[in-house]
Scaffold this active site. Structure first.
Site, PDB file in Angstrom:
ATOM      1  N   ASP A 100       2.770   5.297  -6.784  1.00 21.67           N
ATOM      2  CA  ASP A 100       3.885   5.466  -6.192  1.00 21.67           C
ATOM      3  C   ASP A 100       5.231   5.234  -6.861  1.00 21.67           C
ATOM      4  OD1 ASP A 100       3.033   5.429  -3.326  1.00 21.67           O
ATOM      5  OD2 ASP A 100       2.027   3.284  -3.694  1.00 21.67           O
ATOM      6  N   HIS A 108      -2.723  -2.281  -9.449  1.00 24.33           N
ATOM      7  CA  HIS A 108      -3.510  -1.815  -8.691  1.00 24.33           C
ATOM      8  C   HIS A 108      -4.809  -2.615  -8.578  1.00 24.33           C
ATOM      9  CE1 HIS A 108      -6.145   1.334  -6.537  1.00 24.33           C
ATOM     10  NE2 HIS A 108      -4.766   1.791  -6.151  1.00 24.33           N
ATOM     11  N   HIS A 120       0.829  -1.016   0.150  1.00 21.72           N
ATOM     12  CA  HIS A 120      -0.090  -0.083  -0.033  1.00 21.72           C
ATOM     13  C   HIS A 120       0.880   1.117   0.142  1.00 21.72           C
ATOM     14  CE1 HIS A 120      -3.523   2.442   0.574  1.00 21.72           C
ATOM     15  NE2 HIS A 120      -3.760   2.223   1.814  1.00 21.72           N
TER      16      HIS A 120
HETATM   17  N1  CMC Z   1       4.350  -7.013 -10.120  1.00 21.48           N
HETATM   18  C1  CMC Z   1       4.350  -8.132 -10.960  1.00 21.48           C
HETATM   19  N2  CMC Z   1       3.296  -8.807 -10.869  1.00 21.48           N
HETATM   20  C2  CMC Z   1       2.337  -8.337 -10.445  1.00 21.48           C
HETATM   21  C3  CMC Z   1       2.303  -6.937  -9.765  1.00 21.48           C
HETATM   22  C4  CMC Z   1       3.370  -6.488  -9.529  1.00 21.48           C
HETATM   23  N3  CMC Z   1       3.571  -5.353  -8.991  1.00 21.48           N
HETATM   24  N4  CMC Z   1       0.933  -6.838  -9.370  1.00 21.48           N
HETATM   25  C5  CMC Z   1       0.301  -7.633  -9.393  1.00 21.48           C
HETATM   26  N5  CMC Z   1       0.940  -8.722 -10.123  1.00 21.48           N
HETATM   27  C6  CMC Z   1       0.411 -10.215 -10.858  1.00 21.48           C
HETATM   28  C7  CMC Z   1       0.064 -10.783  -9.538  1.00 21.48           C
HETATM   29  O1  CMC Z   1       1.285 -11.740  -9.283  1.00 21.48           O
HETATM   30  C8  CMC Z   1      -1.173 -11.858 -10.162  1.00 21.48           C
HETATM   31  O2  CMC Z   1      -0.682 -12.704 -11.159  1.00 21.48           O
HETATM   32  P1  CMC Z   1      -1.383 -13.995 -11.423  1.00 21.48           P
HETATM   33  O3  CMC Z   1      -2.776 -13.844 -11.883  1.00 21.48           O
HETATM   34  O4  CMC Z   1      -0.381 -14.699 -12.282  1.00 21.48           O
HETATM   35  O5  CMC Z   1      -1.421 -14.753 -10.059  1.00 21.48           O
HETATM   36  C9  CMC Z   1      -1.879 -10.566 -11.087  1.00 21.48           C
HETATM   37  O6  CMC Z   1      -0.941  -9.759 -11.365  1.00 21.48           O
HETATM   38  C10 CMC Z   1      -2.886  -9.940 -10.555  1.00 21.48           C
HETATM   39  O7  CMC Z   1      -2.636  -9.485  -9.040  1.00 21.48           O
HETATM   40  P2  CMC Z   1      -3.323  -9.477  -7.943  1.00 21.48           P
HETATM   41  O8  CMC Z   1      -2.076 -10.046  -6.837  1.00 21.48           O
HETATM   42  O9  CMC Z   1      -4.506 -10.407  -7.832  1.00 21.48           O
HETATM   43  O10 CMC Z   1      -3.782  -8.140  -7.702  1.00 21.48           O
HETATM   44  P3  CMC Z   1      -4.398  -7.342  -6.488  1.00 21.48           P
HETATM   45  O11 CMC Z   1      -5.455  -6.377  -6.585  1.00 21.48           O
HETATM   46  O12 CMC Z   1      -4.679  -8.274  -4.887  1.00 21.48           O
HETATM   47  O13 CMC Z   1      -2.988  -6.526  -6.002  1.00 21.48           O
HETATM   48  C11 CMC Z   1      -1.550  -4.892  -5.561  1.00 21.48           C
HETATM   49  C12 CMC Z   1      -2.765  -4.866  -6.238  1.00 21.48           C
HETATM   50  C13 CMC Z   1      -1.332  -3.146  -5.615  1.00 21.48           C
HETATM   51  C14 CMC Z   1      -1.221  -5.083  -3.957  1.00 21.48           C
HETATM   52  C15 CMC Z   1      -0.384  -5.474  -6.419  1.00 21.48           C
HETATM   53  O14 CMC Z   1      -0.722  -4.748  -7.711  1.00 21.48           O
HETATM   54  C16 CMC Z   1       0.959  -5.132  -6.055  1.00 21.48           C
HETATM   55  O15 CMC Z   1       1.463  -5.773  -5.022  1.00 21.48           O
HETATM   56  N6  CMC Z   1       1.764  -4.216  -6.390  1.00 21.48           N
HETATM   57  C17 CMC Z   1       2.846  -3.721  -6.009  1.00 21.48           C
HETATM   58  C18 CMC Z   1       2.783  -3.146  -4.865  1.00 21.48           C
HETATM   59  C19 CMC Z   1       2.414  -1.481  -5.112  1.00 21.48           C
HETATM   60  O16 CMC Z   1       3.042  -1.032  -5.873  1.00 21.48           O
HETATM   61  N7  CMC Z   1       1.682  -1.038  -4.188  1.00 21.48           N
HETATM   62  C20 CMC Z   1       1.091   0.503  -4.265  1.00 21.48           C
HETATM   63  C21 CMC Z   1      -0.488   0.521  -4.606  1.00 21.48           C
HETATM   64  S1  CMC Z   1      -0.858   2.115  -5.216  1.00 21.48           S
HETATM   65  C22 CMC Z   1      -0.878   3.143  -3.827  1.00 21.48           C
HETATM   66  C23 CMC Z   1      -1.948   2.457  -2.953  1.00 21.48           C
HETATM   67  O17 CMC Z   1      -3.010   3.187  -2.941  1.00 21.48           O
HETATM   68  O18 CMC Z   1      -1.801   1.844  -2.005  1.00 21.48           O
END
Ligand code: CMC
Length: 435
Positions: free
Chosen positions: A369, A313, A274
């Site tokens: 970010d 996201h 986050h």
């Molecule tokens: N790098 C590589 N792969 C990713 C990433 C990433 N940053 N984010 C998601 N994926 C992949 C994930 O592994 C999954 O792949 P598969 O379908 O093969 O299993 C797919 O994309 C869907 O991801 P998810 O984990 O189901 O998505 P989510 O909605 O649960 O997670 C998130 C959203 C923001 C937590 C995630 O994208 C992440 O960890 N990003 C990196 C951390 C980050 O930049 N966070 C800041 C968010 S913006 C500021 C805020 O408002 O917090």
């Protein structure tokens, strides 16, 4: 044809009509009530059907008029106003007023609000002593979370959360004091004397003064950097039902006071998935080190070893509009500060990621970010204070949502259900019988 869902329970053959309701926009926010599922029972003793939605992937926990995101189209609005217009025309305090009160302030309202906030920027001297107890290398986010929680003990009247005037007083205090606590946390970590607020400076300028003032009699913030910080604060003011806002609402729903509730929200923000992601992006860019090492890093991300921080996201399946604004604003900062050498790595990383099928097929775009950290670092902020810079403006969103929750007659203490998967009833085993 009524707006409803007809459900046939094939276990019993029973048929149910579940009403479909709407927010105020028919094509956005049609819903059924989770509680309506309860009447669907496999047998008379059955508890009734639950909806199972780990991580709230498709569950609305509230109705809110604060922020609006259309993730597919990359749209963010506060109280109906597009983020791009606010970033161009507003400043942080005006935007915070909008987020908190629902309307842009009239000139006299804005003057009164700025006066109120400015005159609550000081913290009790005992807060200073409290902060001195932390190790010099304490992470500023840990310091912020603890110190904001400690404010609860300074303002016991804050527990009267149902009294609007008392509530508003705490809102003003929290918006005003967060920058002071953040700056004190930084000065403590580098062993420099605290700088008291300068009430003649604006909100962002005063924060820069409390962070960076050294021997000069009066700190004069660079106009461009002050403006850029205002924009950064505007972009971070609210983001509807994200992890930290949900924490704020959940803790606040037990009628805990706003200080401990904000501390809980800030704790949720701290996590690297986050608001802690801005810090992790910087660490990632440093680890990559040079443009030629990007392909190797991307390979590791695609192999599932690492995440590309600052990408992806839960809601945006398009370019995060906040990231776009920051990307465009970065050159203004570098004209003043000199270019952050990490920018070349970031731009190339983004280029490759936006063309690579792994990221394209998962709709992983840069989020807020990705570029904020590079800008913060160029402005002289140390990396571990980045999540704190996110928390300073987000407090206005948390408090707006907290007030909305308290005034919403449909809200009660937050209490999800679970699907129990543990042992069925069994008898206690005496110690002598255990292997
Ligand atoms: N790098 C590589 N792969 C990713 C990433 C990433 N940053 N984010 C998601 N994926 C992949 C994930 O592994 C999954 O792949 P598969 O379908 O093969 O299993 C797919 O994309 C869907 O991801 P998810 O984990 O189901 O998505 P989510 O909605 O649960 O997670 C998130 C959203 C923001 C937590 C995630 O994208 C992440 O960890 N990003 C990196 C951390 C980050 O930049 N966070 C800041 C968010 S913006 C500021 C805020 O408002 O917090």
């Amino acid at each position: 044809m009524p707006d409803s869902l007809t459900v046939i329970d094939n276990r019993t053959g029973e048929r149910f009509e579940l009403p479909i309701a709407y927010g105020i926009y028919p094509n956005y926010g049609a819903y059924i009530r989770g509680a309506d599922l309860k009447k669907i029972k496999g047998s008379p003793e059955d508890f009734g059907l639950l909806s199972y939605d780990p991580a709230f992937m498709n569950t609305a926990s509230c109705k809110s008029a604060v922020g609006f995101i259309d993730g597919d189209r990359g749209i963010l609005r506060y109280r109906g106003y597009p983020i791009e217009q606010l970033a161009e025309k507003s400043d942080y305090l005006e935007t915070a007023y909008l987020v908190l009160k629902g309307e842009l302030p009239a000139p006299s309202e804005l003057a009164a609000w700025k006066h109120e906030v400015t005159h609550h920027t000081f913290v009790h001297e005992s807060i200073k002593k409290f902060m001195e107890g932390f190790h010099y290398d304490a992470h500023p986010m840990g310091v912020l979370v603890s110190t904001v929680a400690a404010l609860s003990t300074f303002y016991p009247e804050a527990r009267d959360i149902l009294e609007p005037a008392t509530r508003w007083k705490q809102v003003v205090r929290l918006v005003a004091k967060l920058p002071t606590i953040a700056a004190f946390a930084y000065r403590h970590s580098v062993g420099m004397p605290y700088v008291y607020p300068d009430n003649d400076l604006g909100f962002a300028g005063n924060f820069l003064s409390m962070m960076f003032k050294t021997t000069q009699l009066r700190y004069t913030p660079n106009e461009t950097l002050e403006r850029v910080l205002n924009v950064l604060f505007i972009l971070h003011a609210d983001h509807e039902q994200n992890c930290s806002t949900s924490a704020m609402r959940a803790v606040g729903s037990s009628h805990a006071d706003p200080y401990v509730s904000v501390a809980a929200a800030a704790a949720a923000l701290y996590g690297p998935l986050h608001g802690g992601a801005n810090e992790q992006v910087l660490r990632m860019l440093v680890e990559i080190g040079s443009v030629d090492r990007i392909p190797e890093y991307i390979k590791r991300v695609k192999a599932g070893e690492l995440k590309l921080m600052g990408f992806g996201h839960r809601v945006y399946k398009n370019y995060d509009p906040r990231a776009r604004i920051l990307r465009e604003m970065a050159p203004q900062v570098f004209d003043v500060t000199g270019k952050n050498p990490l920018l070349d790595i970031a731009v190339e990383l983004e280029r490759i990621a936006l063309e690579d099928d792994y990221f394209v097929s998962r709709k992983l775009y840069p989020n807020v970010d990705f570029y904020s950290g590079i800008i913060y670092q160029a402005m002289g902020f140390p990396v571990d204070i980045f999540p704190v810079l996110f928390a300073i403006p987000r407090v206005s969103g948390w408090l707006a949502q907290w007030q909305e929750m308290l005034e919403d007659p449909e809200q009660k203490i937050a209490r999800p259900r679970q699907i129990y998967i543990g042992h069925d009833e069994r008898d206690y085993v005496p110690m002598s019988d255990r292997g």
